[in-house]
Scaffold this active site. Sequence first.
Site, short mmCIF file in Angstrom:
data_model
loop_
_atom_site.label_atom_id
_atom_site.label_comp_id
_atom_site.label_asym_id
_atom_site.label_seq_id
_atom_site.Cartn_x
_atom_site.Cartn_y
_atom_site.Cartn_z
N TYR A 101 -1.27 -41.44 -2.16
CA TYR A 101 -1.29 -42.48 -1.12
C TYR A 101 -0.88 -43.84 -1.72
O TYR A 101 -0.03 -44.55 -1.15
CB TYR A 101 -2.70 -42.55 -0.53
N ALA A 102 -1.46 -44.18 -2.87
CA ALA A 102 -1.14 -45.47 -3.50
C ALA A 102 0.34 -45.55 -3.86
O ALA A 102 0.99 -46.58 -3.65
CB ALA A 102 -2.01 -45.68 -4.74
N ALA A 103 0.88 -44.43 -4.39
CA ALA A 103 2.30 -44.42 -4.76
C ALA A 103 3.18 -44.58 -3.51
O ALA A 103 4.19 -45.30 -3.53
CB ALA A 103 2.65 -43.12 -5.49
N SER A 104 2.77 -43.94 -2.41
CA SER A 104 3.58 -44.06 -1.19
C SER A 104 3.57 -45.50 -0.68
O SER A 104 4.58 -46.02 -0.22
CB SER A 104 3.07 -43.10 -0.10
N ASN A 107 4.49 -47.73 10.66
CA ASN A 107 3.03 -47.65 10.59
C ASN A 107 2.50 -46.24 10.38
O ASN A 107 1.41 -46.07 9.84
CB ASN A 107 2.44 -48.23 11.89
N ILE A 131 -10.10 -51.02 6.91
CA ILE A 131 -10.02 -51.31 8.34
C ILE A 131 -10.74 -50.20 9.11
O ILE A 131 -10.59 -49.01 8.78
CB ILE A 131 -8.55 -51.42 8.81
P1 NAI Z 1 -4.82 -43.38 12.15
O1 NAI Z 1 -4.95 -42.04 11.53
O2 NAI Z 1 -5.85 -43.84 13.13
O3 NAI Z 1 -3.38 -43.53 12.85
C1 NAI Z 1 -2.21 -43.05 12.26
C2 NAI Z 1 -1.28 -42.59 13.36
O4 NAI Z 1 -0.09 -42.08 12.73
C3 NAI Z 1 -1.87 -41.46 14.20
O5 NAI Z 1 -1.71 -41.73 15.58
C4 NAI Z 1 -1.08 -40.25 13.74
O6 NAI Z 1 -0.94 -39.24 14.75
C5 NAI Z 1 0.26 -40.87 13.38
N1 NAI Z 1 1.03 -40.00 12.49
C6 NAI Z 1 0.58 -39.31 11.43
N2 NAI Z 1 1.56 -38.58 10.90
C7 NAI Z 1 2.68 -38.81 11.64
C8 NAI Z 1 4.02 -38.34 11.59
N3 NAI Z 1 4.41 -37.46 10.67
N4 NAI Z 1 4.89 -38.79 12.52
C9 NAI Z 1 4.50 -39.67 13.48
N5 NAI Z 1 3.24 -40.14 13.57
C10 NAI Z 1 2.34 -39.72 12.66
O7 NAI Z 1 -4.70 -44.38 10.92
P2 NAI Z 1 -4.79 -45.98 10.85
O8 NAI Z 1 -6.01 -46.30 10.11
O9 NAI Z 1 -4.53 -46.59 12.17
O10 NAI Z 1 -3.55 -46.25 9.87
C11 NAI Z 1 -2.31 -46.76 10.30
C12 NAI Z 1 -1.53 -47.18 9.07
O11 NAI Z 1 -2.25 -48.18 8.36
C13 NAI Z 1 -1.28 -46.04 8.08
O12 NAI Z 1 0.00 -46.17 7.52
C14 NAI Z 1 -2.34 -46.29 7.03
O13 NAI Z 1 -1.98 -45.76 5.79
C15 NAI Z 1 -2.39 -47.80 7.01
N6 NAI Z 1 -3.61 -48.35 6.45
C16 NAI Z 1 -4.84 -48.09 7.02
C17 NAI Z 1 -5.99 -48.62 6.45
C18 NAI Z 1 -7.35 -48.40 7.02
O14 NAI Z 1 -8.33 -48.85 6.41
N7 NAI Z 1 -7.50 -47.78 8.17
C19 NAI Z 1 -5.92 -49.44 5.23
C20 NAI Z 1 -4.59 -49.64 4.72
C21 NAI Z 1 -3.49 -49.11 5.32
#
Ligand code: NAI
Length: 253
Positions: free
Chosen positions: A160-163, A95, A194
């Site tokens: 981001y899209a590519a990842s 995640n 979200i």
């Molecule tokens: P968020 O920013 O609230 O949470 C992401 C978490 O990942 C944070 O706690 C952060 O500290 C942690 N993190 C970041 N880099 C890290 C690393 N190098 N090692 C360990 N932890 C790390 O983001 P959210 O919205 O909860 O996103 C979670 C996942 O869902 C992500 O992969 C995001 O790309 C994906 N996502 C989110 C969407 C949205 O609309 N919020 C839509 C589509 C996908």
Amino acid sequence: MGLLTGKTALVTGAARGIGKAVAMKFASEGANIAFTDLVLNDDMAAGLEATRKEIEALGVTCRAYAGNAADFEETEKTVKQIHADFGSIDILVNNAGITKDGLMLRMSEAQWDAVLNVNLKSAFNFIHACSPIMLRQRSGSIINMASVVGVHGNAGQCNYAASKAGMIALAKSIAFGELGPKGVRANAVAPGFIETAMTAQLPEEIRKDWMKKIPLRRGGQTEDIANVCLFLASDMSSYVSGRVIQIDGGMNM
Ligand code: NAI
């Protein structure tokens, strides 16, 4: 008995947002939880511990592991420790993720590398470390947190899209010929818009634009994603593998 009683789930980047909601949902269905997140400063460390306590209050064992998911060697060590602490790893949710948006022509190499490393390489790192354990168990469910933009693309988010497209292909590749025949399933979920800290940074106009495109006319809640992850983690989906499930209020049909 919960849907995940007796299972151990590992969720990366779960101190807040979607990852936290997924970990809480799994715990409420009886799974013991190992989760990781970065610790950049004291505030974050406090966040990690606060989340751990919230999950533990649901009556399961929960441990938090600080670390950078993009670091291969650190991840190997963390997963070894988690396996020693819990005795099994049955569910892995990749995640952890970040955005560093920009148009292609203005995107720096650093922006590209950071997003590919944190989003995609981290999933490789954790799958690489967890799959020997799951193969020995001859069971497991891996869930990659992709995005609708990984399916459809998005201007200003080529990194981001590519990842995220990479995370979908990664799940399909291991599900198909590598882990699937040994009883380990792998799927991707693709959330749309979200309501989390990640989307709270977006300007109001972009937000309004998104809402117009969503048939259900609301942003998704973290719980909407957690529910689908629960389905994929549990035996309810025991014949589902190599799939990508879009959770986007009907935005991309
Ligand atoms: P968020 O920013 O609230 O949470 C992401 C978490 O990942 C944070 O706690 C952060 O500290 C942690 N993190 C970041 N880099 C890290 C690393 N190098 N090692 C360990 N932890 C790390 O983001 P959210 O919205 O909860 O996103 C979670 C996942 O869902 C992500 O992969 C995001 O790309 C994906 N996502 C989110 C969407 C949205 O609309 N919020 C839509 C589509 C996908």
